[in-house]
Design an enzyme around this catalytic site. Sequence first.
Site, PDB file in Angstrom:
ATOM      1  N   ILE A  91       0.914  -1.265   0.116  1.00 17.33           N
ATOM      2  CA  ILE A  91      -0.102   0.014   0.031  1.00 17.33           C
ATOM      3  C   ILE A  91       0.997   1.226   0.076  1.00 17.33           C
ATOM      4  O   ILE A  91       1.642   1.340   0.660  1.00 17.33           O
ATOM      5  CB  ILE A  91      -0.999  -0.020   1.095  1.00 17.33           C
ATOM      6  CG1 ILE A  91      -1.712  -1.335   1.173  1.00 17.33           C
ATOM      7  CG2 ILE A  91      -1.896   1.353   1.168  1.00 17.33           C
ATOM      8  CD1 ILE A  91      -2.531  -1.425   2.567  1.00 17.33           C
ATOM      9  N   CYS A  92       0.604   2.106  -0.668  1.00 13.84           N
ATOM     10  CA  CYS A  92       1.183   3.422  -0.802  1.00 13.84           C
ATOM     11  C   CYS A  92       0.327   4.490  -0.127  1.00 13.84           C
ATOM     12  O   CYS A  92      -0.638   5.063  -0.794  1.00 13.84           O
ATOM     13  CB  CYS A  92       1.471   3.857  -2.301  1.00 13.84           C
ATOM     14  SG  CYS A  92       2.400   5.422  -2.372  1.00 13.84           S
ATOM     15  N   ILE A  93       0.410   4.898   0.964  1.00 18.75           N
ATOM     16  CA  ILE A  93      -0.169   5.810   1.786  1.00 18.75           C
ATOM     17  C   ILE A  93       0.768   6.566   2.798  1.00 18.75           C
ATOM     18  O   ILE A  93       1.613   5.889   3.387  1.00 18.75           O
ATOM     19  CB  ILE A  93      -1.403   5.103   2.614  1.00 18.75           C
ATOM     20  CG1 ILE A  93      -2.374   6.344   3.075  1.00 18.75           C
ATOM     21  CG2 ILE A  93      -0.777   4.196   3.448  1.00 18.75           C
ATOM     22  CD1 ILE A  93      -3.576   5.616   3.433  1.00 18.75           C
TER      23      ILE A  93
END
Length: 277
Positions: A91-93
Amino acid sequence: MAPLTSATTLKRIHREIADLKREDLGAISLTPSSDSLFNWSATIPGPEGSVYEGGLFHVDIVLATDYPFSAPKVTFRTRIYHMNINDRGNICIDILKHNWSPALSLFKVILSLSSLLTDPNPKDPLVPSIANEYMRNRKQHDSTARQWTELYACPPTPLPAVSPITRVKGKGRADPSAAIGSSSVPRRANVSATLGGTMEETITIDDSDDDTHPTSASRMRSTRSANKRKRSADNDEIVFVDDDAEGSRPARKRRARTSRAGGSTRAVEGDVIVIED
């Protein structure tokens, strides 16, 4: 081997477990593993109105030994068509990278992921091709995302209940009353035998299922004496009487042959047999 942890880390984990019991999670679930307090699992329902609506997405969480000072490692176990989540579930957050803070909790992380499903971030994509499709062909992007949701995230549809088939062993018997109606004419046969003129024996054979015909029995008794024939010492007489044509035609007679044994003729002691059909 269990990770080396401090008292601060264990205290923080137990506090978050206690806080979750007081939170209104709704359809979201977030629980630690039964094997380790450092392995958690969560489920996030697809937000209403989004292309992921109707899906249920499973998430794995692994806590570092120095949690909460290090961000947890969060991955999607369920495949999803999303520009900020790749096919490995990474996840890219920002809150899981440089914007992580010890003030954040696991529950807040899951809430942020739910918001990411509704509002993806095309400026920081993990899958650039999906981000380009999102910007240039939104209709195609949404259609593909819904297809992936139905394929990977929707629970299977339960099969309709099927009534069990009862198997009966053996062969079934036909009901004789179904084949023979109440209007069927019973067939009775009377056999009367006179042995030597001194003893009489009557045998009645009834092959009808209807026992409510007293007239047949009385009629047989009335005609029995009239149709008896005594035979001679060397002859047998068999008289056939038809009740339906009683008195309209003479009885048919058949004469039995005498038996011969050892070259001599022996008269068989005869019976007079009356058969009513």
